[in-house]
Design a protein around this motif. Structure first.
Motif, short mmCIF file in Angstrom:
data_model
loop_
_atom_site.label_atom_id
_atom_site.label_comp_id
_atom_site.label_asym_id
_atom_site.label_seq_id
_atom_site.Cartn_x
_atom_site.Cartn_y
_atom_site.Cartn_z
N VAL A 131 7.72 -2.26 1.38
CA VAL A 131 7.67 -1.93 -0.05
C VAL A 131 8.48 -0.65 -0.22
CG1 VAL A 131 6.20 -1.43 -2.02
CG2 VAL A 131 5.37 -2.95 -0.20
N LEU A 132 9.56 -0.76 -1.00
CA LEU A 132 10.47 0.37 -1.20
C LEU A 132 10.49 0.77 -2.67
CD1 LEU A 132 13.47 -1.08 0.83
CD2 LEU A 132 11.87 0.65 1.63
N LYS A 133 10.40 2.08 -2.91
CA LYS A 133 10.67 2.64 -4.23
C LYS A 133 11.97 3.40 -4.07
CE LYS A 133 6.02 2.95 -6.08
NZ LYS A 133 4.98 3.78 -6.67
N GLY A 134 13.01 2.86 -4.66
CA GLY A 134 14.35 3.40 -4.40
C GLY A 134 14.69 3.11 -2.95
N THR A 135 14.98 4.17 -2.21
CA THR A 135 15.27 3.99 -0.78
C THR A 135 14.11 4.44 0.10
OG1 THR A 135 16.34 6.16 -0.70
CG2 THR A 135 17.76 4.24 -1.12
N THR A 136 13.00 4.81 -0.52
CA THR A 136 11.85 5.33 0.22
C THR A 136 10.83 4.24 0.48
OG1 THR A 136 12.15 7.48 -0.85
CG2 THR A 136 10.02 7.08 0.22
N GLU A 137 10.45 4.08 1.72
CA GLU A 137 9.40 3.14 2.07
C GLU A 137 8.06 3.75 1.70
OE1 GLU A 137 7.21 1.21 5.95
OE2 GLU A 137 9.34 1.68 6.15
N VAL A 138 7.28 3.02 0.89
CA VAL A 138 5.95 3.50 0.50
C VAL A 138 4.83 2.75 1.22
CG1 VAL A 138 6.68 4.43 -1.73
CG2 VAL A 138 5.90 2.05 -1.57
N GLY A 139 5.18 1.72 1.94
CA GLY A 139 4.19 0.99 2.70
C GLY A 139 4.76 -0.29 3.29
N ARG A 140 3.98 -0.88 4.17
CA ARG A 140 4.38 -2.15 4.77
C ARG A 140 3.15 -2.93 5.18
NH1 ARG A 140 8.01 -1.39 9.99
NH2 ARG A 140 9.21 -0.08 8.59
N ILE A 141 3.33 -4.22 5.19
CA ILE A 141 2.30 -5.15 5.68
C ILE A 141 2.93 -5.82 6.89
CG2 ILE A 141 0.87 -7.16 5.17
CD1 ILE A 141 1.34 -6.44 2.13
N GLU A 142 2.33 -5.60 8.06
CA GLU A 142 2.90 -6.15 9.29
C GLU A 142 2.05 -7.28 9.84
OE1 GLU A 142 5.28 -2.55 11.37
OE2 GLU A 142 3.10 -2.47 11.59
N GLU A 143 2.72 -8.34 10.18
CA GLU A 143 2.16 -9.52 10.83
C GLU A 143 1.16 -10.28 9.96
OE1 GLU A 143 1.92 -10.57 15.49
OE2 GLU A 143 1.09 -8.67 14.86
N LYS A 144 0.04 -9.66 9.63
CA LYS A 144 -0.92 -10.32 8.74
C LYS A 144 -1.59 -9.25 7.88
CE LYS A 144 -4.68 -10.32 12.08
NZ LYS A 144 -5.68 -11.11 12.74
N PRO A 145 -1.97 -9.65 6.68
CA PRO A 145 -2.61 -8.67 5.79
C PRO A 145 -4.02 -8.31 6.28
CG PRO A 145 -2.49 -10.83 4.75
CD PRO A 145 -1.78 -10.94 6.06
N HIS A 146 -4.50 -7.16 5.84
CA HIS A 146 -5.87 -6.76 6.16
C HIS A 146 -6.88 -7.63 5.42
CE1 HIS A 146 -3.67 -2.97 7.11
NE2 HIS A 146 -4.42 -3.09 8.18
N ARG A 147 -6.55 -7.97 4.18
CA ARG A 147 -7.39 -8.84 3.35
C ARG A 147 -6.51 -9.99 2.90
NH1 ARG A 147 -8.15 -4.01 3.27
NH2 ARG A 147 -6.80 -3.27 1.65
N LEU A 148 -6.23 -10.07 1.63
CA LEU A 148 -5.24 -11.01 1.09
C LEU A 148 -3.92 -10.27 0.96
CD1 LEU A 148 -7.39 -12.59 -1.78
CD2 LEU A 148 -6.87 -13.60 0.46
N ILE A 149 -2.82 -10.97 1.09
CA ILE A 149 -1.52 -10.30 1.05
C ILE A 149 -1.30 -9.61 -0.29
CG2 ILE A 149 -0.13 -12.31 0.33
CD1 ILE A 149 1.87 -11.20 2.62
N GLU A 150 -1.78 -10.22 -1.39
CA GLU A 150 -1.58 -9.61 -2.70
C GLU A 150 -2.47 -8.38 -2.90
OE1 GLU A 150 -4.35 -13.18 -3.46
OE2 GLU A 150 -2.62 -12.73 -2.19
N THR A 151 -3.66 -8.36 -2.31
CA THR A 151 -4.50 -7.17 -2.45
C THR A 151 -3.95 -6.02 -1.60
OG1 THR A 151 -6.07 -7.97 -0.78
CG2 THR A 151 -6.60 -8.42 -3.08
N ASP A 152 -3.40 -6.34 -0.45
CA ASP A 152 -2.74 -5.29 0.35
C ASP A 152 -1.53 -4.73 -0.39
OD1 ASP A 152 -4.61 -5.73 2.33
OD2 ASP A 152 -3.15 -6.20 3.90
N LEU A 153 -0.76 -5.60 -1.05
CA LEU A 153 0.39 -5.15 -1.82
C LEU A 153 -0.04 -4.26 -2.97
CD1 LEU A 153 3.41 -5.16 -2.40
CD2 LEU A 153 3.10 -7.34 -3.58
N VAL A 154 -1.08 -4.64 -3.67
CA VAL A 154 -1.61 -3.82 -4.77
C VAL A 154 -2.05 -2.46 -4.26
CG1 VAL A 154 -3.54 -3.59 -6.40
CG2 VAL A 154 -2.22 -5.72 -6.30
#
Length: 165
Positions: A131-154
Motif C-alpha cells: 500500500v503506497l501513498k505517493g512513493t511511501t509504503e504505508v503497509g503491506r499484507i504478506e502471504e495471507k491476511p491476518h483476518r480478511l484481506i479487506e479488513t487488513d487493507l482498511v
C-alpha cells in the motif's frame, strides 16, 4: 471400438489434454492486468463469485478520500494468491473508488522475476499487497491476511501503518 482405435484415442487424449491445460495456466511474469490473471486461471473467477466481502470494509474503501496505489504481487502458480487475491479483486470492484489504484505484478516460481520490482520493494513472500501513498509504503499484507484481506487493507489505510498481531 476396436483396440487399435481405442489406443489411438487414448494416445491423442494424453497428448492433447496436458497441453490444453498448460495453455490455460501458463506462469505469468511482469506487470499484468486483472483480466490477464482471470483469463490465465478460471479458479479466480470461481473464488470471486463465491467471496462475500465484509460490508463495513467495502463501505470504508468506497468512501476513502486519499489517493493510494496498491501493488499486488501474485504468482499464477501460488495457492495463496489464488485463495486471497480474488477476495481483494471483488472488494475493490464493489468499492468502485477511483482514489485506489491497483497494479498487479506476476512473479515467477523462483521469486526472481521481475527482478526490478522484487528488489525495489523487497518482496520475499507471494502474494504481497503493498500500500503506497505517493512513493511511501504505508503497509503491506504478506502471504495471507491476518483476518480478511479487506479488513487488513482498511486497517493499513486507517492507521497508515500495519498493526502486527
Amino acid at each position: 471400438m476396436n483396440s487399435a482405435r481405442w489406443f489411438v484415442f487414448v494416445v491423442m487424449f494424453c497428448l492433447i489434454w496436458p497441453s490444453a491445460l498448460k495453455a490455460q495456466q501458463q506462469d505469468l511474469t511482469g506487470p499484468v492486468t486483472k483480466e490477464e490473471i482471470l483469463a490465465n486461471d478460471r479458479i479466480y473467477d470461481i473464488y470471486i463469485d463465491r467471496y462475500k466481502p465484509d460490508s463495513e470494509s467495502t463501505e470504508y474503501l468506497s468512501a476513502h478520500q486519499d489517493s493510494v496505489q496498491l501493488m499486488v504481487f501474485v504468482g499464477s502458480w501460488c495457492r495463496e494468491s489464488k485463495k486471497y487475491i480474488p477476495g481483494l479483486m471483488k472488494t475493490l470492484e464493489l468499492a468502485k473508488n477511483a482514489n485506489i489504484g491497483v497494479q498487479y505484478i506476476a512473479v515467477d516460481r523462483q521469486k526472481k522475476f521481475p527482478e526490478e520490482f522484487l528488489n525495489k520493494f523487497d518482496i520475499k513472500y507471494i502474494p504481497t499487497v503493498l500500500v503506497l501513498k505517493g512513493t511511501t509504503e504505508v503497509g503491506r499484507i504478506e502471504e495471507k491476511p491476518h483476518r480478511l484481506i479487506e479488513t487488513d487493507l482498511v486497517q493499513i489505510l486507517d492507521t497508515g501503518n500495519e498493526k502486527k498481531e
